[in-house]
Motif scaffolding. Structure first.
Motif, PDB file in Angstrom:
ATOM      1  N   ARG A 109       0.846  -1.363  -0.007  1.00 35.89           N
ATOM      2  CA  ARG A 109       0.156   0.100  -0.024  1.00 35.89           C
ATOM      3  C   ARG A 109       0.801   1.422   0.045  1.00 35.89           C
ATOM      4  O   ARG A 109       0.360   2.376  -0.720  1.00 35.89           O
ATOM      5  CB  ARG A 109      -0.958   0.136   1.059  1.00 35.89           C
ATOM      6  CG  ARG A 109      -1.553   1.122   1.560  1.00 35.89           C
ATOM      7  CD  ARG A 109      -2.176   1.353   2.993  1.00 35.89           C
ATOM      8  NE  ARG A 109      -2.912   0.236   3.160  1.00 35.89           N
ATOM      9  CZ  ARG A 109      -4.052  -0.180   3.380  1.00 35.89           C
ATOM     10  NH1 ARG A 109      -5.159   0.700   3.238  1.00 35.89           N
ATOM     11  NH2 ARG A 109      -4.436  -1.338   3.963  1.00 35.89           N
ATOM     12  N   TYR A 110       1.963   1.408   0.710  1.00 30.53           N
ATOM     13  CA  TYR A 110       2.869   2.280   0.913  1.00 30.53           C
ATOM     14  C   TYR A 110       3.544   2.785  -0.340  1.00 30.53           C
ATOM     15  O   TYR A 110       4.067   3.819  -0.692  1.00 30.53           O
ATOM     16  CB  TYR A 110       3.527   2.250   2.085  1.00 30.53           C
ATOM     17  CG  TYR A 110       2.748   2.327   3.301  1.00 30.53           C
ATOM     18  CD1 TYR A 110       1.956   3.175   3.790  1.00 30.53           C
ATOM     19  CD2 TYR A 110       2.651   0.971   4.147  1.00 30.53           C
ATOM     20  CE1 TYR A 110       1.070   2.969   5.023  1.00 30.53           C
ATOM     21  CE2 TYR A 110       1.819   0.742   5.158  1.00 30.53           C
ATOM     22  CZ  TYR A 110       0.820   1.733   5.681  1.00 30.53           C
ATOM     23  OH  TYR A 110       0.185   2.023   6.707  1.00 30.53           O
ATOM     24  N   GLU A 113       1.553   4.543  -2.394  1.00 26.84           N
ATOM     25  CA  GLU A 113       1.031   5.754  -2.299  1.00 26.84           C
ATOM     26  C   GLU A 113       2.346   6.570  -2.565  1.00 26.84           C
ATOM     27  O   GLU A 113       2.461   7.785  -3.161  1.00 26.84           O
ATOM     28  CB  GLU A 113       0.988   5.780  -0.470  1.00 26.84           C
ATOM     29  CG  GLU A 113      -0.342   5.290  -0.407  1.00 26.84           C
ATOM     30  CD  GLU A 113      -0.511   5.473   1.036  1.00 26.84           C
ATOM     31  OE1 GLU A 113       0.470   6.064   2.126  1.00 26.84           O
ATOM     32  OE2 GLU A 113      -1.599   5.009   1.468  1.00 26.84           O
ATOM     33  N   TYR A 114       3.512   6.196  -2.394  1.00 28.86           N
ATOM     34  CA  TYR A 114       5.018   6.735  -2.578  1.00 28.86           C
ATOM     35  C   TYR A 114       5.137   6.973  -4.292  1.00 28.86           C
ATOM     36  O   TYR A 114       5.399   8.158  -4.499  1.00 28.86           O
ATOM     37  CB  TYR A 114       6.035   5.847  -2.164  1.00 28.86           C
ATOM     38  CG  TYR A 114       7.191   6.737  -2.329  1.00 28.86           C
ATOM     39  CD1 TYR A 114       7.811   7.420  -1.274  1.00 28.86           C
ATOM     40  CD2 TYR A 114       8.147   6.625  -3.627  1.00 28.86           C
ATOM     41  CE1 TYR A 114       9.014   8.310  -1.495  1.00 28.86           C
ATOM     42  CE2 TYR A 114       9.267   7.309  -3.843  1.00 28.86           C
ATOM     43  CZ  TYR A 114       9.610   8.167  -2.424  1.00 28.86           C
ATOM     44  OH  TYR A 114      10.821   8.999  -2.822  1.00 28.86           O
ATOM     45  N   ALA A 116       2.689   7.530  -6.274  1.00 29.42           N
ATOM     46  CA  ALA A 116       1.800   8.612  -6.439  1.00 29.42           C
ATOM     47  C   ALA A 116       1.428   8.779  -7.798  1.00 29.42           C
ATOM     48  O   ALA A 116       1.252   9.838  -8.606  1.00 29.42           O
ATOM     49  CB  ALA A 116       2.314   9.942  -6.029  1.00 29.42           C
ATOM     50  N   HIS A 138      -4.814  -1.261  -8.172  1.00 34.66           N
ATOM     51  CA  HIS A 138      -4.817   0.068  -7.409  1.00 34.66           C
ATOM     52  C   HIS A 138      -3.682   1.122  -7.873  1.00 34.66           C
ATOM     53  O   HIS A 138      -4.007   2.383  -7.765  1.00 34.66           O
ATOM     54  CB  HIS A 138      -4.788  -0.344  -6.078  1.00 34.66           C
ATOM     55  CG  HIS A 138      -5.932  -0.877  -5.332  1.00 34.66           C
ATOM     56  ND1 HIS A 138      -5.737  -2.186  -5.381  1.00 34.66           N
ATOM     57  CD2 HIS A 138      -7.100  -0.283  -4.879  1.00 34.66           C
ATOM     58  CE1 HIS A 138      -6.979  -2.550  -4.699  1.00 34.66           C
ATOM     59  NE2 HIS A 138      -7.713  -1.396  -4.494  1.00 34.66           N
ATOM     60  N   SER A 139      -2.812   0.675  -8.879  1.00 34.97           N
ATOM     61  CA  SER A 139      -2.037   1.325  -9.297  1.00 34.97           C
ATOM     62  C   SER A 139      -2.398   2.412 -10.328  1.00 34.97           C
ATOM     63  O   SER A 139      -3.201   1.941 -11.296  1.00 34.97           O
ATOM     64  CB  SER A 139      -0.851   0.504  -9.829  1.00 34.97           C
ATOM     65  OG  SER A 139       0.513   1.682 -10.229  1.00 34.97           O
TER      66      SER A 139
END
Length: 169
Positions: A109-110, A113-114, A116, A138-139
């Protein structure tokens, strides 16, 4: 904008599951480190292959390299200099981590997020099919997840796959 290359240390660069030997496996050099999170009373041994530094430096053309390791800033102190790498940005993991989606690695998940929304390749020894599926759903950009055997570390086909993937973007 170049894709990110997110690098884990333990497993890909430090094959911590390599069979114990009096001498490091061929191509590796044992280093004694003291990362800030190391709870041990003595130094932490890590195995690093000098050739990995040259391979990673070659990938700075197509990629922006980032540490994606629990070593965080310590990777720039204990790992990067031994491989001839410049100081790299790093994923600053949250101190309290949310529960990972079913079956996924807590980092997944992180990592997204990184990134972005930027294309990225992620090299880690704990990537599973669940992480690949979750990332595909999700990407916001292209992603390549490279699972490395922690008993062997990065090998030629891994570097080739990274270079080919970046060239195809």
């Amino acid at each position: 904008m170049k894709p990110l290359l997110l690098l884990d240390v333990d497993g890909p660069l430090n094959p911590y599951e390599a069979p114990p030997h009096a001498h490091p496996p061929a191509g590796y050099v044992r280093h004694w480190t003291r990362p800030s999170a190391w709870p041990g009373p003595g130094p932490l041994p890590v195995l690093l292959a000098p050739e990995h530094g040259a391979e990673l430096r070659a990938l700075t053309g197509p990629y922006d390299l980032v540490w994606a390791t629990t070593w965080t800033a310590d990777a720039n102190v204990w790992i990067g200099p031994r491989l001839g790498l410049p100081e790299l940005p790093y994923v600053d993991w949250p101190p309290i981590r949310e529960k990972a989606p079913r079956g996924t690695f807590w980092k997944t998940r992180y990592v997204l997020e990184y990134a972005a929304g930027r294309p990225f390749a992620w090299v880690d020894d704990e990537i599973t099919s669940y992480d690949r599926e979750w990332t595909a759903r999700h990407s916001l950009a292209a992603a390549l997840l490279v699972r490395v055997d922690p008993g062997i570390g990065l090998i030629r086909p891994d570097f080739d796959a990274l270079a080919e993937w970046a060239a195809a973007l």
